[in-house]
Design an enzyme around this catalytic site. Sequence first.
Site, PDB file in Angstrom:
ATOM      1  N   ASP A  38       0.873  -1.166   0.000  1.00  0.00           N
ATOM      2  CA  ASP A  38       0.000   0.000   0.000  1.00  0.00           C
ATOM      3  C   ASP A  38       0.920   1.229   0.000  1.00  0.00           C
ATOM      4  O   ASP A  38       2.137   1.093   0.190  1.00  0.00           O
ATOM      5  CB  ASP A  38      -0.867  -0.069   1.265  1.00  0.00           C
ATOM      6  CG  ASP A  38      -1.644   1.204   1.514  1.00  0.00           C
ATOM      7  OD1 ASP A  38      -2.333   1.665   0.599  1.00  0.00           O
ATOM      8  OD2 ASP A  38      -1.563   1.743   2.635  1.00  0.00           O
ATOM      9  N   ASP A  40      -0.248   5.157   1.065  1.00  0.00           N
ATOM     10  CA  ASP A  40      -0.543   6.111   2.140  1.00  0.00           C
ATOM     11  C   ASP A  40      -0.506   5.438   3.511  1.00  0.00           C
ATOM     12  O   ASP A  40      -1.191   4.445   3.745  1.00  0.00           O
ATOM     13  CB  ASP A  40      -1.934   6.739   1.940  1.00  0.00           C
ATOM     14  CG  ASP A  40      -1.963   7.720   0.773  1.00  0.00           C
ATOM     15  OD1 ASP A  40      -0.990   8.477   0.616  1.00  0.00           O
ATOM     16  OD2 ASP A  40      -2.968   7.736   0.038  1.00  0.00           O
TER      17      ASP A  40
END
Length: 289
Positions: A38, A40
């Site tokens: 991922d 953020d």
Amino acid sequence: MIPELSRPSVYMRDRRRVEEIIQAMKQAGPSTMQVISDFDMTLTRFAYNGKRCPTCHNILENSKLISQECREKLEDLLNTYYPIEIDSGRSVEEKLPLMVEWWTKAHDLLVQQKIRKDLLTLVVRESDAMLREGYQVFFDQLQEQSIPLLIFSAGVGDVLEEVIRQAGVFHPNVKIFSNYMDFDENGALRAFKGQLIHIYNKREGALLNSGHFQELRARHNVLLLGDSLGDLTMADGVYSMENILKIGYLNDKVQERKESYLNAYDIVLEKDETMDVANAIMLYITSSY
């Protein structure tokens, strides 16, 4: 085996199992590895000196590119939907339509602002976006070992790319699946391209990955990095997976969510703003000793 795994911020339900997976990956060697992450609050910091760091969407929201009215509307959306996203009492099925609703409304608001492509570089430079401590080692090590790094993000791909480009780590081994902006002939935002990628459908990007990248077919071992339970599906499309080691950053609502993270991730990092654990594991796997 790896001293970083004994830090007080590191939690594991089954340490022996973690060590077995790492050992199996080491024996198979770097040519069988891929890293799926991922972006953020996983590759970027959640907070710095007690202050929250911005996500890709926040970078735009906090910038001069959008009006005060738009900013307030986006803030209202955040206050409505973020508590739902991190509510461990709700099922994924329950959250799913609400997350789609949130992302769609947010993107519609951004499109109305006719954001200028040529200003994105400046906006990222002026923002408080920060990759986690140790990011240089993380990105460089994977590039040196020719290990693909696939980043799946429900954020904004154009902003994400700019963050890693400005950090000097947008290497050729990095592939990004995210929401990309579509600009008109004057360089103003007119739409977002393709299908919406949100927190719970990253697996569809992952399924794309298996067909799209022939070079990934021999890479049966996966290091997965995420900060939400939705991130766990990112490796669903990996071709004939042999081993997967899942590292979860538990950044927020720690006590309420710790149990569910320990049930889902092999290693849980509590309020850890560094890449140290992932770096140590990759160094161990790729070293010849």
